[in-house]
Design an enzyme around this catalytic site. Structure first.
Site, PDB file in Angstrom:
ATOM      1  N   LYS A 144       0.841  -1.206   0.000  1.00 14.06           N
ATOM      2  CA  LYS A 144       0.000   0.000   0.000  1.00 14.06           C
ATOM      3  C   LYS A 144       0.875   1.255   0.000  1.00 14.06           C
ATOM      4  O   LYS A 144       1.714   1.426   0.880  1.00 14.06           O
ATOM      5  CB  LYS A 144      -0.905   0.001   1.244  1.00 14.06           C
ATOM      6  CG  LYS A 144      -1.569   1.347   1.555  1.00 14.06           C
ATOM      7  CD  LYS A 144      -2.440   1.298   2.816  1.00 14.06           C
ATOM      8  CE  LYS A 144      -2.929   2.696   3.226  1.00 14.06           C
ATOM      9  NZ  LYS A 144      -3.773   2.690   4.448  1.00 14.06           N
TER      10      LYS A 144
ATOM     11  N   LYS B 118      -9.772  13.048   8.650  1.00 15.67           N
ATOM     12  CA  LYS B 118      -9.159  12.735   9.936  1.00 15.67           C
ATOM     13  C   LYS B 118      -9.061  13.998  10.781  1.00 15.67           C
ATOM     14  O   LYS B 118      -8.979  15.103  10.244  1.00 15.67           O
ATOM     15  CB  LYS B 118      -7.728  12.198   9.706  1.00 15.67           C
ATOM     16  CG  LYS B 118      -7.643  10.805   9.131  1.00 15.67           C
ATOM     17  CD  LYS B 118      -6.180  10.395   8.951  1.00 15.67           C
ATOM     18  CE  LYS B 118      -6.054   9.011   8.340  1.00 15.67           C
ATOM     19  NZ  LYS B 118      -6.569   7.930   9.180  1.00 15.67           N
TER      20      LYS B 118
ATOM     21  N   ASP C 181     -11.977   7.004   4.641  1.00 10.89           N
ATOM     22  CA  ASP C 181     -10.693   6.824   5.315  1.00 10.89           C
ATOM     23  C   ASP C 181     -10.256   5.355   5.308  1.00 10.89           C
ATOM     24  O   ASP C 181      -9.120   5.046   5.663  1.00 10.89           O
ATOM     25  CB  ASP C 181     -10.786   7.361   6.747  1.00 10.89           C
ATOM     26  CG  ASP C 181      -9.427   7.616   7.375  1.00 10.89           C
ATOM     27  OD1 ASP C 181      -8.429   7.577   6.634  1.00 10.89           O
ATOM     28  OD2 ASP C 181      -9.387   7.854   8.595  1.00 10.89           O
TER      29      ASP C 181
ATOM     30  N   GLU D 161      -9.290   3.611   2.890  1.00  9.83           N
ATOM     31  CA  GLU D 161      -8.905   3.667   1.481  1.00  9.83           C
ATOM     32  C   GLU D 161      -7.845   2.638   1.103  1.00  9.83           C
ATOM     33  O   GLU D 161      -7.770   2.205  -0.043  1.00  9.83           O
ATOM     34  CB  GLU D 161      -8.389   5.080   1.137  1.00  9.83           C
ATOM     35  CG  GLU D 161      -6.924   5.369   1.473  1.00  9.83           C
ATOM     36  CD  GLU D 161      -6.586   5.259   2.947  1.00  9.83           C
ATOM     37  OE1 GLU D 161      -7.501   5.433   3.773  1.00  9.83           O
ATOM     38  OE2 GLU D 161      -5.411   4.988   3.272  1.00  9.83           O
TER      39      GLU D 161
ATOM     40  N   ARG E 107      -7.473  -0.515   1.798  1.00 10.68           N
ATOM     41  CA  ARG E 107      -8.027  -1.797   1.337  1.00 10.68           C
ATOM     42  C   ARG E 107      -8.585  -1.680  -0.084  1.00 10.68           C
ATOM     43  O   ARG E 107      -8.637  -2.670  -0.803  1.00 10.68           O
ATOM     44  CB  ARG E 107      -9.094  -2.265   2.340  1.00 10.68           C
ATOM     45  CG  ARG E 107     -10.253  -1.327   2.495  1.00 10.68           C
ATOM     46  CD  ARG E 107     -11.049  -1.599   3.758  1.00 10.68           C
ATOM     47  NE  ARG E 107     -10.374  -1.139   4.968  1.00 10.68           N
ATOM     48  CZ  ARG E 107     -10.808  -1.344   6.206  1.00 10.68           C
ATOM     49  NH1 ARG E 107     -11.939  -1.999   6.408  1.00 10.68           N
ATOM     50  NH2 ARG E 107     -10.139  -0.896   7.236  1.00 10.68           N
TER      51      ARG E 107
HETATM   52  N1  BES Z   1      -3.755   4.725   7.165  1.00 11.88           N
HETATM   53  C1  BES Z   1      -4.832   4.485   8.057  1.00 11.88           C
HETATM   54  C2  BES Z   1      -4.465   3.520   9.178  1.00 11.88           C
HETATM   55  C3  BES Z   1      -3.528   4.055  10.233  1.00 11.88           C
HETATM   56  C4  BES Z   1      -4.035   4.784  11.304  1.00 11.88           C
HETATM   57  C5  BES Z   1      -2.207   3.789  10.184  1.00 11.88           C
HETATM   58  C6  BES Z   1      -3.181   5.234  12.286  1.00 11.88           C
HETATM   59  C7  BES Z   1      -1.356   4.227  11.163  1.00 11.88           C
HETATM   60  C8  BES Z   1      -1.841   4.955  12.216  1.00 11.88           C
HETATM   61  C9  BES Z   1      -5.983   3.855   7.298  1.00 11.88           C
HETATM   62  O1  BES Z   1      -6.160   4.287   6.002  1.00 11.88           O
HETATM   63  C10 BES Z   1      -7.223   4.222   8.045  1.00 11.88           C
HETATM   64  O2  BES Z   1      -7.522   5.385   8.118  1.00 11.88           O
HETATM   65  N2  BES Z   1      -7.925   3.234   8.583  1.00 11.88           N
HETATM   66  C11 BES Z   1      -9.117   3.452   9.330  1.00 11.88           C
HETATM   67  C12 BES Z   1     -10.136   2.432   8.904  1.00 11.88           C
HETATM   68  C13 BES Z   1     -11.530   2.695   9.395  1.00 11.88           C
HETATM   69  C14 BES Z   1     -12.069   3.961   8.789  1.00 11.88           C
HETATM   70  C15 BES Z   1     -12.413   1.521   9.046  1.00 11.88           C
HETATM   71  C16 BES Z   1      -8.778   3.301  10.805  1.00 11.88           C
HETATM   72  O3  BES Z   1      -7.941   2.466  11.151  1.00 11.88           O
HETATM   73  O4  BES Z   1      -9.319   4.053  11.602  1.00 11.88           O
HETATM   74 ZN    ZN Z   2      -4.476   4.900   5.034  1.00 12.83          ZN
HETATM   75 MN    MN Z   3      -7.248   6.072   5.870  1.00 13.82          MN
END
Ligand code: BES
Ligand code: ZN
Ligand code: MN
Length: 510
Positions: free
Chosen positions: A280, A292, A362, A364, A366
């Site tokens: 990714k 965010k 967010d 994204e 996946r």
């Molecule tokens: N890139 C983030 C995951 C992340 C969060 C990595 C904090 C490192 C530190 C990912 O794209 C994301 O935002 N995931 C969300 C998914 C949710 C919206 C289902 C998450 O983990 O909150």
């Molecule tokens: Zn992300």
């Molecule tokens: Mn994200």
């Protein structure tokens, strides 16, 4: 980086710093430390009996020799308890020494092979010891100072050249000449692997206004050119032709258009099926319309680390000339809000043909991985490993000291085991069918968020939906390990390169 090994006696070596070691609880030092102690009239044993040197892990003591031996300084590093000593404790000890010496502007030093003899008695090879010490030193000596234009000042009014902070190399001093061959070969292997990790960190630490998907693709192309890999980059028009709705959907809110980067390394037999590494590479993750909070959002430049690691693994494998075939597949996009951004409620058609309802923009990573995994499976790989900073939930579960690993049981078992020996750890988490049930959509084949609970596992279940049945697959969630905000023994603040050493050793068949 100049690493070397010489046969010699530690009491006769001329150097700015000679690094020896002490196990915790040892009252009278033995081996090389004992020899140095005797030459210094028992100064080290005195510091031990005074309680100033304890041998605890993390401890680094610098002793000036004042001409009693040719080495200007003796550095005693704590290895912790002898019974708990392993390659990782050696890496950490070595990393601590390196960071400390660099702070004193000592950029070249001599060292003994820590753990030699004792660890060898437990089945660790001399070569692996040397590799660990080389790796840790080079990783700890890493600095990202490309954007620093003002020289640091030690004392007010006294500028210091940045060069003085840069590691130059070290020499292993070994009394047993028969070991030199194994030591040199271990150092060489460590240099190549650490080079690949630092290369990964360099791109990873790059700010999001520099490293856009197009620029990441250029870096991949330059890597391919340097090492004789094949490289294909798909831009927006190509992605449209192929129907890669996941990558396009995530990328459509940004003026920095998405890319799919493909690298091929052929080191194995022509007929040997390749391993596919999928990474990714979101060059910046604002969250999109599901934006965010602004606190710490700058850290989301590290949302490209899975893709950077995939490139780093290619680099390591090519430098080591492993006899395998490998494909790296790196979907890259910038996740931005804006007038053209994708929205919650949108339904995307992925490369596989399966449709995805967007619940949260967010989630994204996946979506870009769905396209990349389906494409990778079409290449008839022997197995697929993906790396992604995928979920905050994985960080909640494991913190910063292990990546999550999901998928094929046999792959998980090996990755966990190699994680222990490399210190680039991975800990298993489940992908039960029920997690997949949480991802069912009313209107499309699947939705991109399963809600709050078990977020790392529901994300893995989403990915699994796009992996061809019967293809062996492992997913590494590196969200907690890809970067660090506190200095670790051999990881300076910033991108760590997590996954590079782990997957490279996995591919090397360690
Ligand atoms: N890139 C983030 C995951 C992340 C969060 C990595 C904090 C490192 C530190 C990912 O794209 C994301 O935002 N995931 C969300 C998914 C949710 C919206 C289902 C998450 O983990 O909150
Ligand atoms: Zn992300
Ligand atoms: Mn994200």
């Amino acid at each position: 980086m100049k690493l070397s090994a010489v046969k010699g006696d530690v009491t006769e070596i001329e150097t700015a710093a000679l690094v020896v070691n002490l196990y915790q609880g040892m009252k009278r030092p033995g081996g090389a430390t004992g020899a140095v102690d005797a030459a210094l009239d028992g100064q080290i044993s005195e510091l031990i009996s005074e309680g100033e040197i304890t041998g605890k892990p993390g401890e680094v003591t610098i002793v000036h020799t004042q001409g009693r031996i040719p080495a200007r300084r003796v550095v005693v590093v704590g290895l912790g308890k002898k019974t708990e000593c392993n390659l990782e404790t050696l890496r950490r000890a070595t990393g601590n020494v390196t960071q400390r010496l660099l702070r004193h502007h000592i950029t070249r030093f001599h060292t003994v092979l820590h753990g030699g003899g004792d660890l060898e008695a437990t089945g660790v090879s001399t070569r692996d010891l040397a590799q660990a010490i080389a790796e840790a030193t080079i990783l700890a000596g890493y600095r990202y100072d490309r954007y620093k234009t003002v020289e640091p000042e030690e004392e007010p009014g006294e500028p210091m050249e940045r060069e003085k902070e840069r590691l130059d190399g070290f020499t292993v001093v070994e009394s047993d000449g028969r070991k030199l061959g194994a030591i040199r070969s271990g150092l060489e292997r460590g240099v190549r692997i650490a080079d690949a990790v630092n290369w990964t960190r360099d791109i990873g630490n790059g700010p999001p206004n520099e490293i856009t998907p197009a620029v990441l693709a250029e870096r991949a192309r330059a890597l391919a050119e340097e090492l004789g890999l094949e490289c294909d980059v798909l831009a927006r028009k190509d992605l449209e032709k192929l129907g890669m709705g996941g990558i396009l959907g995530v990328g459509q809110g940004s003026v920095n258009e998405p890319r799919l980067i493909v690298l091929r390394y052929r080191g194995g037999r022509k007929s040997a099926r390749p391993t596919a590494i999928v990474g990714k590479a979101i060059t910046f993750d604002t969250g999109g319309i599901s934006i965010k909070p602004s606190a710490n959002m700058e850290e989301m430049k590290f949302d490209k680390m899975g893709g950077c690691a995939a490139l780093g693994i290619m680099r390591a494998v090519a430098l080591l000339k492993l006899k395998i075939n490998l494909i790296a597949v790196i979907p890259s996009a910038e996740n931005m809000p804006g007038a053209s951004a994708y929205r919650p409620g949108d339904i995307l058609r992925s490369y596989s043909g399966k449709t995805i309802e967007i619940i949260n923009t967010d989630a994204e990573g996946r979506l870009v991985l769905a396209d990349a995994l389906a494409w990778a499976c079409q290449q008839e790989p022997k197995e697929v490993i993906d790396l992604a900073t995928l979920t905050g939930a994985c960080v909640v579960a494991l913190g910063h000291y292990a990546s999550g690993v999901f998928g094929d049981d046999r792959m998980i078992e090996r990755l966990k085991q190699i994680g222990e020996t490399t210190g680039d750890r991975a800990w298993p988490l489940p992908v039960y069918d029920e997690y997949g049930d949480d991802m069912k959509s009313e209107v499309a084949d699947i939705k991109n968020s399963g809600g709050r609970w078990g977020g790392a596992s529901t994300a893995a279940a989403f990915l699994k939906f796009f992996v061809k049945q019967g293809t062996a697959w492992a997913h590494l969630d590196i969200a907690g390990t890809a970067w660090t905000t506190k200095t670790l023994p051999y990881h300076p603040v910033g991108a760590t390169g997590a996954g590079v050493r782990l997957v490279t050793e996995y591919l090397a068949g360690r």
